[in-house]
Each structure stands twice: as structure tokens, then as C-alpha cells.
Design an enzyme around this catalytic site. Structure first.
Site, mmCIF file in Angstrom:
data_model
loop_
_atom_site.group_PDB
_atom_site.id
_atom_site.type_symbol
_atom_site.label_atom_id
_atom_site.label_comp_id
_atom_site.label_asym_id
_atom_site.label_seq_id
_atom_site.Cartn_x
_atom_site.Cartn_y
_atom_site.Cartn_z
ATOM 1 N N ASP A 86 13.598 -24.304 -39.601
ATOM 2 C CA ASP A 86 14.858 -24.791 -39.047
ATOM 3 C C ASP A 86 15.643 -23.593 -38.529
ATOM 4 O O ASP A 86 15.996 -22.695 -39.296
ATOM 5 C CB ASP A 86 15.652 -25.528 -40.131
ATOM 6 C CG ASP A 86 16.804 -26.339 -39.590
ATOM 7 O OD1 ASP A 86 17.292 -26.040 -38.483
ATOM 8 O OD2 ASP A 86 17.241 -27.265 -40.300
ATOM 9 N N ARG A 143 18.600 -23.864 -36.858
ATOM 10 C CA ARG A 143 19.988 -24.240 -36.604
ATOM 11 C C ARG A 143 20.983 -23.403 -37.405
ATOM 12 O O ARG A 143 20.673 -22.915 -38.487
ATOM 13 C CB ARG A 143 20.214 -25.721 -36.934
ATOM 14 C CG ARG A 143 19.438 -26.652 -36.044
ATOM 15 C CD ARG A 143 19.589 -28.072 -36.481
ATOM 16 N NE ARG A 143 18.944 -28.296 -37.780
ATOM 17 C CZ ARG A 143 18.890 -29.470 -38.398
ATOM 18 N NH1 ARG A 143 19.467 -30.525 -37.873
ATOM 19 N NH2 ARG A 143 18.265 -29.584 -39.553
#
Length: 191
Positions: A121, A123
Site C-alpha cells: 500500500d 497511500r
């Protein structure tokens, strides 16, 4: 943080009549969809862009269901959805489709990202604190299953984590299991 902020506009939708405002962070233009009257402690859904799910209705994920549920909750409770332009856990649309192709070959969502040279991930959520401060919001109920979202929001009191559990289907069961088992998302074993 150098952020450009749009005016506030009306956004009538099938989920309710909202206010909408854009926050431009570099090349990313995020969107805040909020109830006309925010509650003192609003329910906030931080939602990352998923073109294939949100717009096309892909069954490989639960993104569209989560977005629609978040909008419904925002309308009913005086809350907001913060729509972050972080497609494919921030690897971009082209790489997301390449990850899909790897998933078609048997890799799970995390393995596919690793095969492409990315973390599970990519983000980040710093803009969320900026946005909440812009609205002078000091306490929220966060609509999420993702511990990274909880841990990354600073200077804002999260008084409650509100689970957002959508029904699974044969196309996303493994994806949701991987989110729970490998990424730490707070999802039940039985959906």
C-alpha cells in the site's frame, strides 16, 4: 503543504444534496463531499479513488459499495466523504491494471504489487488532517477498517471507529481475506 482550495458548490446526488469542495495537492485533486449541515462529531469516510470499482462497478473489490455506503452515511448523519485521488493504493491506473493481470495469474493483491516493485500500500493520508482542520473539525467518527488510516490522522480525535463491512462475492473473497490477513484490515472472517 501547498494546497489550492476551490470554492464550495452544491452537489445534488442520488445519495443526498451535498456540498462539494476540491483540494489540489500537487497533481492530485482530492474531493470533499459533505452534508449541508455537519454534525459536531461527523462520521468521516476517507475513500481512495478506485476507477474500476467506483465508476465501472468491478466485483474484484468492495470499493464502490464502501463509497456508496459512506455517501449514504454522510447524508443521514451530517458527515463527509474525503475522496482521495490515490488510484490503486497510489500506484496509478496503469500499474493497477498490471497488478490485475498478475492477479489473473494467481498472485494475490499484495504479491502483485510486490511483483511490480511497490509496497502493498503506497497511500498516505496527511492531506486528511489538513482537510479536517480546514473545516475546523476536531473530533470524528472514522468509517474505516484500515488501521493505517486511523494511525495516520494526527491532531484530530477519533472518538470511534465505525466498521464498514460489505458483503463479499466470489470475485473479491480472496482480496478481502488478504486485506484482513496480510494488511491488518479489521474485517470479520465471515462476511
Amino acid at each position: 503543504m501547498n494546497i489550492n482550495i476551490s470554492e464550495v458548490a452544491n452537489l445534488p446526488s442520488r445519495f443526498g444534496n451535498f456540498n462539494v469542495q476540491s483540494f489540489k495537492e500537487g497533481q492530485k485533486e482530492h474531493l470533499v463531499i459533505s452534508a449541508k449541515e455537519l454534525s459536531d462529531v461527523p462520521i468521516v469516510r476517507v475513500h481512495s479513488e478506485c476507477l474500476t470499482g467506483d465508476a465501472i462497478g468491478s466485483l474484484k473489490c468492495d470499493c464502490r459499495d464502501q463509497l456508496e455506503y459512506g455517501l449514504k452515511m454522510a447524508n443521514e448523519t451530517g458527515g463527509m466523504v474525503i475522496y482521495l485521488r490515490q488510484e490503486g493504493r497510489d500506484i496509478g491506473l496503469l500499474n493497477k491494471i498490471n497488478a490485475y493481470a498478475l492477479q489473473d495469474k494467481g498472485f494475490n493483491t499484495v504479491e502483485a504489487n510486490h511483483q511490480l516493485g511497490f509496497a502493498a500500500d503506497e497511500r498516505t493520508y496527511e492531506i486528511v488532517t489538513f482537510i479536517l482542520n480546514h473545516y475546523n473539525i476536531k473530533k470524528i467518527k472514522l468509517l474505516t477498517n484500515n488501521p493505517d488510516k486511523i494511525n495516520s490522522i494526527s491532531d484530530i480525535e477519533i472518538i470511534e471507529r465505525v466498521p464498514i463491512v460489505m458483503e463479499s462475492n466470489i470475485h473479491n473473497e480472496n482480496y478481502l481475506d488478504v486485506k484482513r490477513d496480510e494488511m491488518g484490515h479489521m474485517l470479520p472472517k465471515d462476511r
